[in-house]
Design a protein around this motif. Structure first.
Motif, PDB file in Angstrom:
ATOM      1  N   LYS A 254       0.823  -1.197   0.000  1.00 20.19           N
ATOM      2  CA  LYS A 254       0.000   0.000   0.000  1.00 20.19           C
ATOM      3  C   LYS A 254       0.866   1.261   0.000  1.00 20.19           C
ATOM      4  O   LYS A 254       1.897   1.328   0.680  1.00 20.19           O
ATOM      5  N   SER A 255       0.434   2.267  -0.761  1.00 22.28           N
ATOM      6  CA  SER A 255       1.161   3.537  -0.814  1.00 22.28           C
ATOM      7  C   SER A 255       0.473   4.576   0.064  1.00 22.28           C
ATOM      8  O   SER A 255      -0.749   4.565   0.220  1.00 22.28           O
ATOM      9  N   VAL A 256       1.292   5.461   0.635  1.00 22.90           N
ATOM     10  CA  VAL A 256       0.783   6.440   1.601  1.00 22.90           C
ATOM     11  C   VAL A 256       1.355   7.823   1.291  1.00 22.90           C
ATOM     12  O   VAL A 256       2.564   7.975   1.081  1.00 22.90           O
ATOM     13  N   ALA A 257       0.491   8.832   1.275  1.00 24.39           N
ATOM     14  CA  ALA A 257       0.919  10.230   1.160  1.00 24.39           C
ATOM     15  C   ALA A 257       0.779  10.881   2.530  1.00 24.39           C
ATOM     16  O   ALA A 257      -0.239  10.704   3.199  1.00 24.39           O
ATOM     17  N   TYR A 287       6.051   4.953   0.938  1.00 25.65           N
ATOM     18  CA  TYR A 287       5.834   6.390   0.970  1.00 25.65           C
ATOM     19  C   TYR A 287       5.809   6.910  -0.452  1.00 25.65           C
ATOM     20  O   TYR A 287       6.745   6.698  -1.226  1.00 25.65           O
ATOM     21  N   ILE A 288       4.743   7.593  -0.829  1.00 24.28           N
ATOM     22  CA  ILE A 288       4.511   7.980  -2.213  1.00 24.28           C
ATOM     23  C   ILE A 288       5.546   8.975  -2.732  1.00 24.28           C
ATOM     24  O   ILE A 288       5.820   9.041  -3.932  1.00 24.28           O
ATOM     25  N   ALA A 311       0.467  12.158  -6.052  1.00 23.80           N
ATOM     26  CA  ALA A 311      -0.198  11.457  -4.943  1.00 23.80           C
ATOM     27  C   ALA A 311      -1.628  11.034  -5.235  1.00 23.80           C
ATOM     28  O   ALA A 311      -2.264  10.427  -4.376  1.00 23.80           O
ATOM     29  N   ALA A 314      -2.396   7.414  -4.467  1.00 26.90           N
ATOM     30  CA  ALA A 314      -1.983   6.857  -3.167  1.00 26.90           C
ATOM     31  C   ALA A 314      -3.153   6.130  -2.517  1.00 26.90           C
ATOM     32  O   ALA A 314      -4.295   6.595  -2.566  1.00 26.90           O
ATOM     33  N   ASP A 315      -2.883   4.989  -1.924  1.00 26.35           N
ATOM     34  CA  ASP A 315      -3.951   4.200  -1.287  1.00 26.35           C
ATOM     35  C   ASP A 315      -4.450   4.847   0.003  1.00 26.35           C
ATOM     36  O   ASP A 315      -5.628   4.715   0.353  1.00 26.35           O
ATOM     37  N   ILE A 317      -3.992   8.361   2.841  1.00 25.95           N
ATOM     38  CA  ILE A 317      -3.501   9.698   3.177  1.00 25.95           C
ATOM     39  C   ILE A 317      -3.389   9.791   4.692  1.00 25.95           C
ATOM     40  O   ILE A 317      -4.307   9.402   5.419  1.00 25.95           O
TER      41      ILE A 317
END
Length: 392
Positions: A254-257, A287-288, A311, A314-315, A317
């Motif tokens: 999973k990506s996170v902003a 980390y995005i 972003a 991104a999955d 926030i």
């Protein structure tokens, strides 16, 4: 029968006399050993550290401790490249060969002024709150219950903002040492006044540590001042255990902003090597902005269009609630800019805010990493964690 009873009593008395004699010998031996090293620095061992690189603690025979802090703000004239503190145990003399630049304090060190909420949180978690007398944040600024209670019990005194403290009040209180964050570099006149008044001060360098757990490990530095090292080790080990457990699981994919928007509309994102970005990675996420200012910590301003282009997919926030606007709902959040509504995380309902105490939880960074992992691995019914709350 009387003879046997008398003999038994005699044996008991003899036994206790022997025990007390041995105890007395032990104390005499300990005192003798201390006398041998009184006024001398004979190296014994160094504190065991895993991640922290900007401080060290060396232990000497007789109970002396030398704390060395490496200052990263070399471009300022506020401090030398290194700050040294010698803690002299009760009943021992200060060694004559100590350099004049070394701060000499009687241990355990009490009556400290601490101008940093993260440092206070670390000290509180190590049982050192009672060693702090003065702070530069008033009671309304705190989320730590123990700190608020200390105010109520008149054990903590507010001496004004860190940029403009009440020097008369500080001089009257005569603190043993002042511990400031590196924000003091923005107020060099305060540092100069401390020097003029011969008031000891140091700059906490924990924010420059490369690993998030390095920040937590600074609790050991301050615990050394207060003779509370065992408490600091227990706290650190507990936080490190969270990270160790997560490191043994698969990455979430999973990506996170992570960002915030100020009241003036400026958007800030965390740089690639900032500790919050690293916490996302430690939690098993991506980390995005992992290519933004590689090697730098802290934040970077960014235009909304540039932010969105990077972003938007991104999955998740994570919005740093306490630094910018303080949204209560998802509608509040998307109200900052129309493009936010088109982000994947917004559409999926995966916008989370940090809790107001985010910058007062330096002692629970491992728990925060655990929360970020839960955010990415729990089902959609989970709306609130210890340090994160979902916007709805």
């Amino acid at each position: 029968m009387k003879k046997k009873r008398l003999l038994a009593i005699t044996l008991v008395i003899t036994l206790f006399a022997s025990i007390f004699a041995l105890a007395g010998c032990g104390k005499q031996k300990e005192a003798s050993n201390n006398d041998e090293y009184n006024g001398k620095l004979v190296f014994d061992h160094s504190m065991d550290l895993k991640y922290a690189e900007l401080f060290s603690v060396d232990y000497y025979k007789g109970g002396y401790k030398m704390i060395t802090i490496t200052n990263r703000d070399e471009d300022t004239a506020i401090t030398d490249k290194q700050s040294k503190i010698l803690v002299v145990p009760d009943g021992m003399k200060t060694p004559e060969d100590v350099s004049k630049d070394t701060i000499v304090l009687n241990g355990p060190v009490k009556n400290m002024l601490v101008a940093s909420t993260p440092v206070t949180s670390l000290m509180n978690a190590s049982g050192c709150l009672e060693n702090i007398s003065l702070v530069t944040y008033d009671k309304s600024s705190w989320y730590i219950d123990d700190v608020k209670k200390a105010f109520d019990d008149n054990k903590l005194t507010y001496v004004g903002d860190y940029k403009a403290p009440d020097f008369e009040q500080i001089v009257a209180a005569s603190p043993s040492i002042c511990i400031y964050s590196t924000m003091l570099t923005s107020a060099p006149d305060v540092a100069e006044k401390f020097k003029e008044l011969n008031i000891n001060f140091i700059l906490d360098q924990s924010t420059y540590e490369e690993h998030p757990l390095g920040r937590v490990e600074w609790a050991k530095c301050y615990a050394a001042l207060c003779d509370k090292e065992d408490d600091a080790v227990r706290m650190y080990d507990e936080q490190a255990a969270y990270v160790d457990k997560i490191s043994k699981t698969e990455k979430t994919g999973k990506s996170v902003a992570v960002f915030y928007i100020t009241s003036k509309g400026k958007l800030y994102v965390r740089n690639a090597d900032d500790y919050v970005a690293q916490m996302v990675e430690l939690a098993g996420g991506k980390y995005i902005f992992d290519d933004l200012n590689v090697g730098k910590t802290g934040t970077q301003t960014m235009e909304m269009e540039s932010f969105y282009s990077k972003a938007k997919d991104a999955d998740y926030i994570i919005y740093i609630w306490s630094l910018g606007g303080k949204p209560s709902t998802l509608a509040d959040f998307t109200g900052y800019s129309s493009v936010l509504s088109d982000m994947k995380a917004v559409k999926d309902g995966n916008v989370w805010c940090t809790t107001p105490d985010f910058f007062q939880i330096a002692d629970t960074i491992g728990s925060m990493v655990n929360d970020i992992n839960k955010m990415m691995t729990s089902d959609s019914s989970v709306n609130e964690l210890t340090y994160l709350k979902k916007l709805k």
